[in-house]
Structures are given as C-alpha cells and as structure tokens.
Design an enzyme around this catalytic site. Sequence first.
Site, PDB file in Angstrom:
ATOM      1  N   VAL A 105       0.841  -1.202   0.000  1.00 43.71           N
ATOM      2  CA  VAL A 105       0.000   0.000   0.000  1.00 43.71           C
ATOM      3  C   VAL A 105       0.876   1.251   0.000  1.00 43.71           C
ATOM      4  O   VAL A 105       0.599   2.233  -0.692  1.00 43.71           O
ATOM      5  CB  VAL A 105      -0.927  -0.016   1.248  1.00 43.71           C
ATOM      6  CG1 VAL A 105      -1.623   1.318   1.412  1.00 43.71           C
ATOM      7  CG2 VAL A 105      -1.936  -1.126   1.112  1.00 43.71           C
ATOM      8  N   ALA A 106       1.955   1.183   0.753  1.00 43.32           N
ATOM      9  CA  ALA A 106       2.833   2.353   0.833  1.00 43.32           C
ATOM     10  C   ALA A 106       3.496   2.646  -0.500  1.00 43.32           C
ATOM     11  O   ALA A 106       3.646   3.788  -0.905  1.00 43.32           O
ATOM     12  CB  ALA A 106       3.893   2.107   1.898  1.00 43.32           C
ATOM     13  N   GLU A 120      -1.598   4.998  -5.547  1.00 44.90           N
ATOM     14  CA  GLU A 120      -2.930   4.700  -6.109  1.00 44.90           C
ATOM     15  C   GLU A 120      -3.562   5.888  -6.804  1.00 44.90           C
ATOM     16  O   GLU A 120      -4.199   5.758  -7.848  1.00 44.90           O
ATOM     17  CB  GLU A 120      -3.933   4.286  -5.006  1.00 44.90           C
ATOM     18  CG  GLU A 120      -3.562   3.158  -4.131  1.00 44.90           C
ATOM     19  CD  GLU A 120      -2.794   3.677  -2.929  1.00 44.90           C
ATOM     20  OE1 GLU A 120      -1.984   2.892  -2.455  1.00 44.90           O
ATOM     21  OE2 GLU A 120      -2.965   4.822  -2.490  1.00 44.90           O
ATOM     22  N   ASP A 180       1.408  30.780 -39.892  1.00 46.69           N
ATOM     23  CA  ASP A 180       1.186  31.605 -41.069  1.00 46.69           C
ATOM     24  C   ASP A 180       1.106  33.058 -40.630  1.00 46.69           C
ATOM     25  O   ASP A 180       1.162  33.367 -39.445  1.00 46.69           O
ATOM     26  CB  ASP A 180       0.007  31.154 -41.927  1.00 46.69           C
ATOM     27  CG  ASP A 180      -1.157  30.624 -41.152  1.00 46.69           C
ATOM     28  OD1 ASP A 180      -1.931  29.860 -41.724  1.00 46.69           O
ATOM     29  OD2 ASP A 180      -1.292  30.987 -39.974  1.00 46.69           O
ATOM     30  N   ASN A 205      -2.099   7.518   2.661  1.00 45.64           N
ATOM     31  CA  ASN A 205      -2.089   7.752   1.220  1.00 45.64           C
ATOM     32  C   ASN A 205      -3.285   8.582   0.784  1.00 45.64           C
ATOM     33  O   ASN A 205      -3.180   9.430  -0.083  1.00 45.64           O
ATOM     34  CB  ASN A 205      -2.098   6.425   0.461  1.00 45.64           C
ATOM     35  CG  ASN A 205      -0.702   5.857   0.360  1.00 45.64           C
ATOM     36  OD1 ASN A 205       0.217   6.371   0.992  1.00 45.64           O
ATOM     37  ND2 ASN A 205      -0.531   4.812  -0.414  1.00 45.64           N
ATOM     38  N   ASP A 256      -2.183  11.986  -0.734  1.00 46.51           N
ATOM     39  CA  ASP A 256      -2.146  11.992  -2.200  1.00 46.51           C
ATOM     40  C   ASP A 256      -3.276  12.786  -2.848  1.00 46.51           C
ATOM     41  O   ASP A 256      -3.055  13.591  -3.723  1.00 46.51           O
ATOM     42  CB  ASP A 256      -2.183  10.553  -2.735  1.00 46.51           C
ATOM     43  CG  ASP A 256      -0.882   9.829  -2.441  1.00 46.51           C
ATOM     44  OD1 ASP A 256      -0.007  10.470  -1.828  1.00 46.51           O
ATOM     45  OD2 ASP A 256      -0.750   8.657  -2.817  1.00 46.51           O
TER      46      ASP A 256
HETATM   47  P1  ATP Z   1      -1.097  33.089 -44.827  1.00 49.32           P
HETATM   48  O1  ATP Z   1      -0.617  31.859 -45.540  1.00 49.32           O
HETATM   49  O2  ATP Z   1      -0.079  33.700 -43.954  1.00 49.32           O
HETATM   50  O3  ATP Z   1      -2.419  32.927 -44.178  1.00 49.32           O
HETATM   51  P2  ATP Z   1      -2.194  34.369 -47.133  1.00 49.32           P
HETATM   52  O4  ATP Z   1      -3.582  34.629 -46.730  1.00 49.32           O
HETATM   53  O5  ATP Z   1      -1.540  35.419 -47.968  1.00 49.32           O
HETATM   54  O6  ATP Z   1      -1.233  34.197 -45.943  1.00 49.32           O
HETATM   55  P3  ATP Z   1      -3.127  32.385 -48.873  1.00 49.32           P
HETATM   56  O7  ATP Z   1      -4.499  32.465 -48.349  1.00 49.32           O
HETATM   57  O8  ATP Z   1      -2.537  31.087 -49.269  1.00 49.32           O
HETATM   58  O9  ATP Z   1      -2.124  32.991 -47.870  1.00 49.32           O
HETATM   59  O10 ATP Z   1      -3.057  33.391 -50.102  1.00 49.32           O
HETATM   60  C1  ATP Z   1      -1.948  33.427 -50.962  1.00 49.32           C
HETATM   61  C2  ATP Z   1      -2.076  34.566 -51.908  1.00 49.32           C
HETATM   62  O11 ATP Z   1      -3.231  34.403 -52.707  1.00 49.32           O
HETATM   63  C3  ATP Z   1      -2.260  35.929 -51.234  1.00 49.32           C
HETATM   64  O12 ATP Z   1      -1.024  36.518 -50.951  1.00 49.32           O
HETATM   65  C4  ATP Z   1      -3.005  36.704 -52.280  1.00 49.32           C
HETATM   66  O13 ATP Z   1      -2.110  37.261 -53.219  1.00 49.32           O
HETATM   67  C5  ATP Z   1      -3.827  35.646 -52.953  1.00 49.32           C
HETATM   68  N1  ATP Z   1      -5.191  35.620 -52.405  1.00 49.32           N
HETATM   69  C6  ATP Z   1      -5.550  35.520 -51.122  1.00 49.32           C
HETATM   70  N2  ATP Z   1      -6.871  35.504 -50.987  1.00 49.32           N
HETATM   71  C7  ATP Z   1      -7.373  35.580 -52.233  1.00 49.32           C
HETATM   72  C8  ATP Z   1      -8.691  35.592 -52.785  1.00 49.32           C
HETATM   73  N3  ATP Z   1      -9.767  35.523 -52.023  1.00 49.32           N
HETATM   74  N4  ATP Z   1      -8.813  35.683 -54.113  1.00 49.32           N
HETATM   75  C9  ATP Z   1      -7.754  35.731 -54.907  1.00 49.32           C
HETATM   76  N5  ATP Z   1      -6.493  35.724 -54.463  1.00 49.32           N
HETATM   77  C10 ATP Z   1      -6.296  35.663 -53.151  1.00 49.32           C
END
Ligand code: ATP
Length: 900
Positions: free
Chosen positions: A278-279, A283, A325, A728, A732
């Site tokens: 037990v010691a 548990e 991102d 315990n 515990d």
């Molecule tokens: P992160 O990856 O940091 O989120 P982000 O939003 O720029 O950044 P993506 O969403 O992959 O990454 O977009 C990549 C690129 O696509 C953007 O830099 C922009 O030029 C273009 N983009 C983003 N949104 C749109 C959209 N709705 N329509 C058309 N092109 C777009």
Amino acid sequence: MSNWFSLNKDAVLKQLATTGKGLTNQEVRQRHSKYGRNILPDPPPVPLWKILFRQFADFLILILLLAAVVSVFMHEWRDAIAIIVIVVLNGCLGFFQELKAEHAMAELKKMMLMSSQVMRNGERTMLDVAELVPGDLVFLEAGERVPADIYLLSASDCLVIEAVLTGEAAPVRKKTGTLAENTPLAERVNMLYCGTVLCNGTVTGVVVDTGGHTEFGKIAELTGSTPEEPSPLQLQTSQLAKKLGLLGGGLCALIVLLGSLQGFPIKNMFMFGISLAVAAIPEGLPAVLTITLALGMKKMLTKRCLVRRLTATETLGATSVICTDKTGTLTKNEMTVTQLVVPEPFFFNQDIVRVQGTGYTPQGAILLQGENASTHKDVRQLLEASILCTHAGIEQKLGQWLAIGDPTEAALVVAGKKANLTVKNLVGDTQTVGEISFDSDRKRMSMAWQRTNGIHLYVKGAPEMVLDSCTKVNLQGKPMPFTPDQRQAIIEQNKKMAAEGIRVLAVANRALPNTGLPTDTWEQELTFLGLVGIIDPPRNEAAAAVKAAHSAGIQIAVATGDNALTAGAIGKAIGLKFDKVITGTDLDNTSEDELQQILQGKDTLFARVTPAHKMRLAKACQTMGKICAMTGDGVNDAPALRQANVGIAMGQKGSDVAKGAADIILLDDSFSSLVAGIQEGRRQFSNIKKFIWYMLCSNFGEVIILTAGLFLGWKVLVLLPVQVLWLNMVTDGATALALGFENPEPGIMNKKPRDPKAPLLSGKAILLLGGIGLYKAVFILWVFYQHWHVLGNRSESGLLIAQTMALTGMVVFSKINVFNFRALENPLNKIGFFSNRFLIIAVIMTFLVQIAAVYTPFLQNYLSTTAIPVHYWFQLAGMALPLLIIGEVYKTIISRRTPG
Ligand code: ATP
C-alpha cells in the site's frame, strides 16, 4: 420528408415556402418553434455505473482489494473493512472528479459551434449554424462543414467528402438537378448532407432538414461519443505507477519471505507485506493526472486556446519551433484597400490611386492626384472586376462594420462601395455562370457572369499567378497589347508595394465565348486591369509575443502564402530574427539536408508556400528532433496540421476542415494566444511533475519507515496497513491535485523548451526525494521508538501512542513537505507562500481530518489511534520544518545550476 432529391428546384422552394430573398424573422421564429434549433442530439452519456466501475478497474486498486480479501480469510476484519472503506472512498472521490472533468469537456465541445452565411430578410448575414431552419438559403465555400441537409440551388466545382455518412473517403462531385426516387444516399449528387465537408468550390442551397432530422443526426443518435486516447504523459505515469506497484509487490514478497525465514510470525509478516504494498503504490496518481489534464483544458480556454485533444497541452508546452502563417495570426486580418494601380495613370504619370477610410466601413474618398477618381472609367472597371470575383460581404452589427466571409474579398467589396459599386447593382439577382475557386496552391480565383454584352470572366490573385496569363492591358476602357516594359513596370510596382508590407492582388478580365469552354482554358489571354494594394497591419500584440517566444528559446518559422517582400516587411516589423526570405520555389530546389541547415537555430521566413511545403517543414523539424506546433487555416492545410506535433487551426478564419484536423483551435487566431498557450502548457507540465514528485516522495518515506522498522528487529509494525492507506488518502488526493493549480513559476518562459524524451524522474529528483524520504524516516522512527520503547516500555498502550505519533508525524511531515514541491526552481518567498489557495485549503482540511482521526472514537476504533497531547503536534511540526530548508538548499545548489 426525405426525398427532396427527387424534386425539382421550384418544387423544393415551394414546399419549403421560401424564395431567393430568404426567410423573414417572423417565419424563422415560427419554424424554430416547429423544428427546434439545428443542433445534433447529444450522444448518449456514459452511464454512471460505468464511470464508477472504471474507478475500481485499476490494477493498483485490484491489489488492494485482494489484500482485503486475504485479510478476511485471516479474520482480520477490521483491516478488511478499513481497506474496503478507503478503497470505496477513494473510488467515490475519483468518480466525482471524473464527472467534473466530463462536464468540463462537454462545455468545451459546446464552444466548437460554427457559423454560416445565410440569406435572411433579403440580406446576407453570418449566423450561428444552430439558428438555421428548413427553408433558409445558405452559401457555402470550400473548407466549410455542411451545417444541415441542403438541396443544391447552384454549385460550382463542388466536391464534398461524405466519409462520415458513407465511409467513402474520395470526394464526390455535386451538381444541381433532379434525381430518381430510388437514388441511394451515396449517389444523391444534388444534396449536401450535414456533417460532410465541402472540400472544393462554392454552393448555394436551401436547408431542407435540420438537427436530429438530418441524415447525420439520425446516425449520430446511434453512435456514442468515442473515448479519448490517453496522452503520452498519462501512459508514462500509469506505466510508472504500475512499475512501482510491481516493485512494491516484489519487494514485499521478498521481505515477507526473509522475515518468515527469520522466524517472525507469518501473520505479522503478511500484514506487514500489505502495508508495504500500500505504501509503495501511488494509487491516486492516474486519477489526479487525468483530472489535472481535463481541468487544464478549461484553463487553456482562458488563453483563447480550445484544446481538442487531451494530449495537446503537454506537447504544446514542449514546443521548440512554431510554424505559423502570417495573415490573421501575426497580422490583424483587417484588410483595407488603400492603393489602386490603374494602368493608364500609372504608365503615363506614375500616379497611383489612393483609397481613403479604414476597416470595413464603406466610407472614404477615392483620389487620383487629390481629385475624386471614383468615376474614372478604368478605376471603375478595376473595382467592378474585383467585386465580381468575390463571395464576401459586409454587415453592420452594433454600429460596427464587419466582414462576412474572406477578409481580403470583404476589403474589395468595401472599396467598391466607396465608388458606389455593388454586386447587386452590377448583376442584380443573377447567379454566376461558373467559377474556379481560390485555393492556396493556385493563389488566384475566377468567376464568370452573364452580363448584357455576353459572358465575362473576372480573375484576381497573387500578381505572380495572374500577370503571366495577361496578354492585354486595359487602357482607357480598351484592351491593348501588354508590352514587356509595361509588364516590367507593374512587376516593379508590385515589389515596391510588397516591400512596404502591402498585400497586392492583380485583377484581370476577359470575355468568354461560352461557358462550354473547359475551365482549365478560362484563365488565358486575360486583360490586365490593375493592382489592388491592401494593408493588413501587424497585430499590436505580435511583437511582444515574438519576443516572449524568443526568450523561451522557441524558434519561429513563418510559412505564408503571401509575397516574399510583404512577408519580409511584416517579419521585420514584429521583430523576427531571420536572414532572408525563402520562397516556395527556393524550397523546391532545396535538399532535405539544406532545409535542416536553414531550420537550425534562427527564425525563418518562407513566402509563397503551398500546404505541401508546410508539410515538408513539419517533417523536417521532426527529423531534427524538434517539437513543431503548426498553424493553418485552409482545407489543404489539414495534412500538415496532422503531421505536426501540435496542429493548430484558426478559430475565426480557419476552415472547418482545418479545425477538424487540429489539436488546438486558436479562438482569436492570434499568435500571442499561441505563445500564451505554450506558457500554459509549460505550467501544466511542470505542475504535473510537481505532484508526481510529491506523491513519490511521500510513498518513498513510508516504504523506508516500514522496512527499517522490520530490520531494526522491532517485531511490531510502525504503521498498520489501514493507517498506511489512510495516509495515502490524505496525502495523495486533494493535496496533490492542489499542486496542479500552482501558478507558473517566475522565469518559466525564460527557459529553453524541455526535452520531451527526458524522464519524469531525473537523477537530481531521485536525490531530492531520497534525501527528504530519509530525513522523514529517521525522525519518524525515532519518535516511534521513543513512544513505544522508551516512554511506553514496549507496552500495548505505548504501541498505540507510538503508531498514532508515527501516523500523525507522517501527515505533518507531508503537509509541510508539500511546500517544497510548489516550485521546483524558485525559492518559496519568490512565488508567495499563500499564492495557491487550493493548496492552503487542502492542507487545512487534511489537518482537520487528521485531528478527527486522532480524537474521535469512531475513527480511533477503525484506525487504531488514540488521543495524544496537543504539544506533541507542535513537536512533530518542529521536526518537520527544517525540511523546507532542505528543499531550498536543493533549489539553490542543484536545481538552479542545471535547470530542467
Ligand atoms: P497566410 O498563408 O499567412 O495565411 P495568405 O492569406 O496570404 O497568408 P493564402 O491564403 O494562401 O495565404 O493566399 C496566398 C495569396 O493568394 C495571397 O497573398 C493573395 O495574393 C492571394 N489571395 C488571397 N486571398 C485571395 C482571394 N480571395 N482571391 C484571390 N487571391 C487571393
């Protein structure tokens, strides 16, 4: 009704009494009372008896129950009853704590609600999906989870993963139309079903069934919740507990054998064996750990981190590299169009158009050389094309303008409104005739509309992805050949804007002869209309969070889809320490070894990357032995999120697919919340270590005392089995749990990330536990000897007092010793003596319970204790207090020299 798929569009709309303008508030109210909210029925709860049973199904508890059974056979009734009472009490404690943990988890699940774009009262709005009713018109985009059963009104390039319903992992193409009555579920291509995931394209549809009436709702009622996998730490500790249990078992068997050979009565030896087992067995450890982790998930919520898997927090605490991102995580994701590069004024006067105003408020002038340019033909064409290539909108809520849908697109809608251009006044209520959706691999998107003068395609995207397809340029409303010099000038301008941290989109258009043209030939021979410059400032708190991550020894790797120069400018603004920006193309030409070299030590910035690159980064970090926390938002980010040690999805801009694949959801998308989450992860891990050490220290002391008693040839037990059990329980349970509530130690974010492979019990720790255990043992044995042999003259009554003193001494020593474990590296005065009120309450409670054990006849009877004079308590406390000095010396000499 379940055969919606066999009806045509008009019949469905008629049956549901809805129109293209959506439902009115009044209709929604009526339907809510008729159909209820759109929530899935809760899965059947785990039966209480199962939770209760789980408390006793533990290996260690089974050993104790066995001991009780043997005691019965030996007619040691009192011991048997006491063991059973204590096991039951312990089980009940675990039961209630587990109920509490289940409750905390259920609350967390409720937080994972989603919202959808819906048409209500003729306006698009964002609504919590629980508010949907049959007849609602909804708009879905790639990455969204389908919120109800939906009949398709229009679909473009729509692919859906229906694995939850049909088990089929490959995406199914969906399209509008009417199907035969007997079409099986898996082939109903004109329907979207609740719980499935839209992985490509966009759709408009009408909700036909909600909540429990959906196909998914029907099966969700059948399947229960799936149990959570134990975390590595849980496995590690339960293994440790098992090992200690086996060790204890083996040890006591050996000692019983030795003792019997030496001529001790077999019955005494047996009782001694039980005490020892037990010691040695901690548990309470697995239960305390599970509860701490579950409550920790709740704590993570205060850091804006929604933990989806119990494992995630402890791994997050060990993170050594964050792959994040940029957009929305490091930046605010509050996009505002500030510049328009329109070919004619740009080529001839090097002038760009400025757009005034901030955020999503659709007010602000559009100026060229200080003059109103909102009526300029080319400016209008650029804005027109921009907004005809969007799904987003804006809405005013509580006086504030907010984006509905993608913030980049909402920014374009706002810029359009500043020139009095809206999708509605351009194309009325007509639908698009086709679309090629945006994804982070293509980085562009296109939408085709039927206009009065034919079908027009509008394209927007990253300049690198659009300019190459432009053969013409729009000059004063006319498509003219795009000369290499003009192209070069635009590329240079793009670079210039990007270097200022501006997000740049290129916009183009073309007339389509007909929609029969294959979509992969649409985005060719485009006419370049201009560049749109959007600002997305860094988050106010990002720089401080980057600094905090650096001092915590965490490396940051930004992996963004955005342009290298834009990313570089933002990176500098928030204090990242990087040499140069590496593009996706550079990455393609980099070997694994070179990549590992790049990822060594410093921050890194990767731009124009695709989700596949992110996957590669996660793998490279892992090969290097790093613990990688990866953020993501898009549909295609899911594999990288799964690959990383901790996958983190954005709560606001993240797709449902990314959220489904992630371990943690960042509720406010912010990098600083992620860093706060890491700090919380570190705190929780260090607290877990504290209570494991504390529990083992208590058990170790008990083992030494019992064994030493035997070898000193006293022929009596220093502590009875029931007393060891009691000990315990009071040392515990609550006290150990209270250690889990300790605040983060000062400097917790100034240390390097822990080595995830390091054992829970280091050599230094064993030294500390051994030292304290020995100290305790020497004093308790001395006290016992004094009261039994010297003062008690080896009498029965002397033994009773001596055992009571040993038991009380152990409680007093443990409760004073627990303060040693409140901080493993900092002196007590630095963390504040009273800063953990749970611990103070637990300690006071334990003392009260021990007072009851010593002075109430009922407990005296069961625990074989007797009343002792009050000053004995103070004598015991006096002996225990120097323990705190041992702890402080350990921290100054050993622990701080080699932290970890
Ligand atoms: P992160 O990856 O940091 O989120 P982000 O939003 O720029 O950044 P993506 O969403 O992959 O990454 O977009 C990549 C690129 O696509 C953007 O830099 C922009 O030029 C273009 N983009 C983003 N949104 C749109 C959209 N709705 N329509 C058309 N092109 C777009």
